[in-house]
Scaffold this motif. Structure first.
Motif, PDB file in Angstrom:
ATOM      1  N   ASN A 289       0.830  -1.204   0.000  1.00  0.00           N
ATOM      2  CA  ASN A 289       0.000   0.000   0.000  1.00  0.00           C
ATOM      3  C   ASN A 289       0.869   1.259   0.000  1.00  0.00           C
ATOM      4  O   ASN A 289       0.588   2.232  -0.709  1.00  0.00           O
ATOM      5  N   TRP A 290       1.939   1.219   0.803  1.00  0.00           N
ATOM      6  CA  TRP A 290       2.869   2.363   0.835  1.00  0.00           C
ATOM      7  C   TRP A 290       3.558   2.498  -0.528  1.00  0.00           C
ATOM      8  O   TRP A 290       3.676   3.595  -1.086  1.00  0.00           O
ATOM      9  N   ALA A 291       3.981   1.363  -1.091  1.00  0.00           N
ATOM     10  CA  ALA A 291       4.668   1.402  -2.394  1.00  0.00           C
ATOM     11  C   ALA A 291       3.741   1.911  -3.486  1.00  0.00           C
ATOM     12  O   ALA A 291       4.158   2.671  -4.379  1.00  0.00           O
ATOM     13  N   ASN A 292       2.458   1.533  -3.474  1.00  0.00           N
ATOM     14  CA  ASN A 292       1.491   1.977  -4.480  1.00  0.00           C
ATOM     15  C   ASN A 292       1.327   3.493  -4.465  1.00  0.00           C
ATOM     16  O   ASN A 292       1.063   4.116  -5.501  1.00  0.00           O
ATOM     17  N   SER A 293       1.487   4.078  -3.277  1.00  0.00           N
ATOM     18  CA  SER A 293       1.352   5.539  -3.186  1.00  0.00           C
ATOM     19  C   SER A 293       2.529   6.258  -3.829  1.00  0.00           C
ATOM     20  O   SER A 293       2.462   7.463  -4.089  1.00  0.00           O
ATOM     21  N   ILE A 294       3.614   5.505  -4.094  1.00  0.00           N
ATOM     22  CA  ILE A 294       4.812   6.101  -4.709  1.00  0.00           C
ATOM     23  C   ILE A 294       4.806   5.880  -6.211  1.00  0.00           C
ATOM     24  O   ILE A 294       5.054   6.793  -6.988  1.00  0.00           O
ATOM     25  N   GLY A 295       4.522   4.611  -6.646  1.00  0.00           N
ATOM     26  CA  GLY A 295       4.498   4.352  -8.079  1.00  0.00           C
ATOM     27  C   GLY A 295       4.537   2.862  -8.384  1.00  0.00           C
ATOM     28  O   GLY A 295       4.820   2.027  -7.520  1.00  0.00           O
TER      29      GLY A 295
ATOM     30  N   ILE B 211      11.208  -1.360   4.128  1.00  0.00           N
ATOM     31  CA  ILE B 211      10.943  -0.143   4.889  1.00  0.00           C
ATOM     32  C   ILE B 211      12.060   0.871   4.673  1.00  0.00           C
ATOM     33  O   ILE B 211      11.828   2.082   4.515  1.00  0.00           O
ATOM     34  N   ALA B 212      13.318   0.369   4.650  1.00  0.00           N
ATOM     35  CA  ALA B 212      14.457   1.267   4.440  1.00  0.00           C
ATOM     36  C   ALA B 212      14.372   1.947   3.081  1.00  0.00           C
ATOM     37  O   ALA B 212      14.617   3.160   2.954  1.00  0.00           O
ATOM     38  N   ILE B 213      14.001   1.184   2.038  1.00  0.00           N
ATOM     39  CA  ILE B 213      13.920   1.744   0.680  1.00  0.00           C
ATOM     40  C   ILE B 213      12.753   2.724   0.569  1.00  0.00           C
ATOM     41  O   ILE B 213      12.896   3.831   0.023  1.00  0.00           O
ATOM     42  N   LEU B 214      11.595   2.327   1.099  1.00  0.00           N
ATOM     43  CA  LEU B 214      10.425   3.208   1.013  1.00  0.00           C
ATOM     44  C   LEU B 214      10.651   4.507   1.779  1.00  0.00           C
ATOM     45  O   LEU B 214      10.124   5.572   1.413  1.00  0.00           O
ATOM     46  N   SER B 215      11.439   4.429   2.863  1.00  0.00           N
ATOM     47  CA  SER B 215      11.693   5.626   3.664  1.00  0.00           C
ATOM     48  C   SER B 215      12.513   6.668   2.908  1.00  0.00           C
ATOM     49  O   SER B 215      12.498   7.863   3.252  1.00  0.00           O
ATOM     50  N   PHE B 216      13.234   6.230   1.859  1.00  0.00           N
ATOM     51  CA  PHE B 216      14.008   7.180   1.061  1.00  0.00           C
ATOM     52  C   PHE B 216      13.101   8.193   0.368  1.00  0.00           C
ATOM     53  O   PHE B 216      13.548   9.290  -0.008  1.00  0.00           O
ATOM     54  N   SER B 217      11.816   7.837   0.185  1.00  0.00           N
ATOM     55  CA  SER B 217      10.888   8.767  -0.480  1.00  0.00           C
ATOM     56  C   SER B 217      10.698  10.038   0.345  1.00  0.00           C
ATOM     57  O   SER B 217      10.395  11.106  -0.202  1.00  0.00           O
ATOM     58  N   LYS B 218      10.886   9.925   1.663  1.00  0.00           N
ATOM     59  CA  LYS B 218      10.724  11.104   2.529  1.00  0.00           C
ATOM     60  C   LYS B 218      11.889  12.069   2.348  1.00  0.00           C
ATOM     61  O   LYS B 218      11.731  13.282   2.521  1.00  0.00           O
ATOM     62  N   THR B 219      13.059  11.511   2.013  1.00  0.00           N
ATOM     63  CA  THR B 219      14.256  12.346   1.858  1.00  0.00           C
ATOM     64  C   THR B 219      14.432  12.832   0.421  1.00  0.00           C
ATOM     65  O   THR B 219      14.757  14.008   0.183  1.00  0.00           O
TER      66      THR B 219
ATOM     67  N   GLY C 236      12.096  12.117  -2.275  1.00  0.00           N
ATOM     68  CA  GLY C 236      10.865  12.315  -3.028  1.00  0.00           C
ATOM     69  C   GLY C 236      10.427  11.065  -3.771  1.00  0.00           C
ATOM     70  O   GLY C 236      11.235  10.184  -4.095  1.00  0.00           O
ATOM     71  N   ASN C 237       9.112  11.011  -4.067  1.00  0.00           N
ATOM     72  CA  ASN C 237       8.549   9.843  -4.738  1.00  0.00           C
ATOM     73  C   ASN C 237       9.082   9.686  -6.159  1.00  0.00           C
ATOM     74  O   ASN C 237       9.356   8.573  -6.614  1.00  0.00           O
ATOM     75  N   HIS C 238       9.224  10.783  -6.869  1.00  0.00           N
ATOM     76  CA  HIS C 238       9.657  10.717  -8.265  1.00  0.00           C
ATOM     77  C   HIS C 238      11.064  10.125  -8.370  1.00  0.00           C
ATOM     78  O   HIS C 238      11.334   9.291  -9.245  1.00  0.00           O
ATOM     79  N   ALA C 239      11.974  10.541  -7.472  1.00  0.00           N
ATOM     80  CA  ALA C 239      13.343  10.027  -7.504  1.00  0.00           C
ATOM     81  C   ALA C 239      13.369   8.531  -7.173  1.00  0.00           C
ATOM     82  O   ALA C 239      14.073   7.747  -7.833  1.00  0.00           O
ATOM     83  N   LEU C 240      12.595   8.147  -6.160  1.00  0.00           N
ATOM     84  CA  LEU C 240      12.581   6.724  -5.787  1.00  0.00           C
ATOM     85  C   LEU C 240      11.996   5.875  -6.910  1.00  0.00           C
ATOM     86  O   LEU C 240      12.482   4.764  -7.181  1.00  0.00           O
ATOM     87  N   GLU C 241      10.994   6.391  -7.577  1.00  0.00           N
ATOM     88  CA  GLU C 241      10.396   5.658  -8.699  1.00  0.00           C
ATOM     89  C   GLU C 241      11.419   5.490  -9.815  1.00  0.00           C
ATOM     90  O   GLU C 241      11.506   4.427 -10.455  1.00  0.00           O
ATOM     91  N   GLY C 242      12.232   6.528 -10.058  1.00  0.00           N
ATOM     92  CA  GLY C 242      13.265   6.424 -11.083  1.00  0.00           C
ATOM     93  C   GLY C 242      14.324   5.392 -10.726  1.00  0.00           C
ATOM     94  O   GLY C 242      14.776   4.615 -11.570  1.00  0.00           O
ATOM     95  N   VAL C 243      14.740   5.362  -9.461  1.00  0.00           N
ATOM     96  CA  VAL C 243      15.734   4.377  -9.027  1.00  0.00           C
ATOM     97  C   VAL C 243      15.163   2.969  -9.095  1.00  0.00           C
ATOM     98  O   VAL C 243      15.877   2.008  -9.411  1.00  0.00           O
TER      99      VAL C 243
END
Length: 524
Positions: free
Chosen positions: A412-418, A443-451, A453-460
């Motif tokens: 659910n958390w991942a879906n909110s990112i992409g 959890i460690a990877i998803l937490s990177f979205s807070k630092t 952003g969602n767009h950057a994490l989706e690109g990685v």
């Protein structure tokens, strides 16, 4: 198993001499004598002492090793062997009774097993050609026949060779024969168990040849046994005294038995076609009774009669439960607080990371011990590359994550990112056997979205899926250096094709199909 326990077991349950114990365990005779003195001083039941842990035994026997005093040395007293020979010639006299009478007159007389050994040496001096003297119920000689029997696979027509296990009791010559698919340790021990039930009891000593299923090494009088074979011996309270290498006279009884079995049983089966080992054993059993019931001309009695008279009354009783084959390994607890066995992992309490542990396993269970104490017990994994993890073995922070998180919450958390982040999370959880470890990485990877952003994490996430690298450190490095932008630009078309085919991405065709179905429902 502790050397001290093994010494006490062989000394007091099998009544072996210090020299025999030295050969079987590698413990010096002086140490055996010291352990014996310490045990006598304890004045405790043997079973109670054997139940102690290795550490407790070490404190009782090693730390307080009794010192030998010259006054304690006892003079060796030898009986008059001429008199012994004359007494034994009388009908009804036994060596045990004679030894007891000498013991009453001379309390310092050595043990019964030593008495037997010295007398055998005396007899050989008188008549070197005399056969070995075998004591009632004492030794069971074990070997394999060099002659094998073909087994035909009814489906494929493939032919394998059944191995023929032969064992002979020393005093009576009563013989047991058992066919097995191989000479592996498992089949070797299975044949022993069948033999004990055939005899209805257990001898005092087993005398095998130096095959790998029984003996790891036998050099300079020091024997290292196969651990599974030694465990079987401990279960039935029988000692193991392998024949010396290149000394066939040590097992001449079974070698003669093997030749006789080849002549009277195996040769009679040479024209038969067998489709299973069980079928072969049925035929062997029919012929074996006839062989054991044959009259031995020199003795005018059959082996069956001699067995009932000489060996059977002296065999140790069988245990009520049949021995279950065990195997043994030694392993180091890795950083994931698991040990590997046959391609699968089994957890232990995380405080034991880096320690050497002993693994005892059967077809159904795995027991992990440290210094003789059990620290973990698992069911045996039926498939390779699967792990068995007990929650209480995990560090506290892992346990909290295990209880707090679940796949649905992470997705659910991942879906909110992409969609690429969702696919990455599913890939990580599918590849990890330990849910707690997967949750921690996710959890460690998803937490990177807070630092970042969602767009950057989706690109990685697109890069991680493309190169099949799901490590947290790799993803964090890509986010810090923004190197994912260069990768995405150079492989944009390739990544789009890959992700459109990913099993976790439904794609535009799926949604077009769903829209069509919804339109049909509205129209109807």
């Amino acid at each position: 198993m502790s050397k001290i326990k093994e010494v006490l077991r062989l000394k007091y349950r099998n009544q072996l001499s210090n020299r025999q114990i030295q050969t079987m365990t590698g413990v010096s005779r002086n140490s055996v004598a010291n352990y014996t003195k310490s045990y006598i001083a304890l004045n405790a039941p043997l079973d109670e002492v054997l139940s102690l842990s290795d550490k407790e035994l070490s404190e009782l026997f090693v730390s307080s090793k009794p010192k030998k005093h010259p006054a304690d040395r006892l003079e060796t007293i030898h009986p008059d062997w001429n008199e012994v020979k004359q007494e034994l010639s009388k009908k009804g006299m036994t060596k045990l009774l004679l030894w007891q009478e000498y013991k009453e007159k001379n309390p310092n007389l050595y043990s019964y097993s030593q008495f037997n050994r010295y007398y055998a040496k005396y007899v050989k001096k008188l008549n070197p050609s005399m056969r070995q003297i075998h004591y009632n119920g004492d030794k069971l000689f074990v070997d394999y026949s060099g002659l094998t029997i073909p087994i035909v696979n009814q489906v494929t027509g493939e032919i394998s060779k059944a191995q023929i296990f032969v064992c002979v009791l020393g005093a009576s010559g009563y013989t047991f024969v058992h066919a097995t698919p191989t000479q592996s340790t498992k089949h070797f021990i299975e044949s022993h168990v069948q033999a004990f039930h055939f005899y209805g009891g257990v001898p005092n000593i087993l005398v095998p040849d130096n095959l790998k299923a029984a003996v790891i090494s036998n050099k300079k009088g020091v024997v290292k046994l196969n651990e599974s074979y030694a465990d079987m011996a401990r279960y039935y309270n029988v000692a193991i005294e392998p024949a010396r290498p290149y000394k066939p006279q040590d097992k001449s009884k079974v070698e003669l038995g093997v030749k006789a079995i080849q002549r009277w049983i195996l040769m009679k089966l040479r024209h038969h076609t067998f489709f299973s080992v069980d079928e072969l054993n049925q035929q062997i059993n029919l012929l074996l009774d006839g062989y054991n019931n044959k009259i031995v001309r020199r003795l005018k009695k059959s082996r069956t009669e001699l067995f009932a008279l000489l060996d059977k009354p002296y065999l140790h009783p069988l245990r009520s439960n049949q021995y279950i084959f065990k195997e043994f390994e030694r392993a180091t607890v890795d950083v994931t607080y698991h040990v590997e066995l046959e391609g699968s992992g089994y957890s232990v309490p995380y405080i034991h990371i880096g320690k050497k542990v002993d693994i005892t396993y059967t077809s159904t269970s795995v027991i992990i011990s440290l210094a003789g104490e059990i620290i973990a017990h698992h069911p045996k994994m039926s498939q390779r590359y699967h792990d068995s993890t007990i929650l209480s073995h995990l560090p506290d922070e892992y346990q909290r994550q295990y209880e707090k998180w679940n796949p649905r919450r992470i997705l659910n958390w991942a879906n909110s990112i992409g969609i690429y982040t969702t696919a990455l999370m599913e890939s990580i959880m599918n590849k990890r056997e330990h849910p707690a470890k997967a949750y921690r990485a996710c959890i460690a990877i998803l937490s990177f979205s807070k630092t970042y952003g969602n767009h950057a994490l989706e690109g990685v996430a697109t890069v991680a899926l493309d190169v099949n690298n799901y490590k947290v450190a790799f993803i964090e490095s890509m986010l810090k250096t923004k190197s994912y932008l260069l990768h995405n630009q150079s492989t944009a078309s390739a990544n789009n094709t890959y992700m459109n085919q990913h099993e976790n991405i439904r794609g535009s065709a799926y949604y077009a199909q769903q829209l069509s179905k919804n339109s049909e429902v509205v129209e109807s």
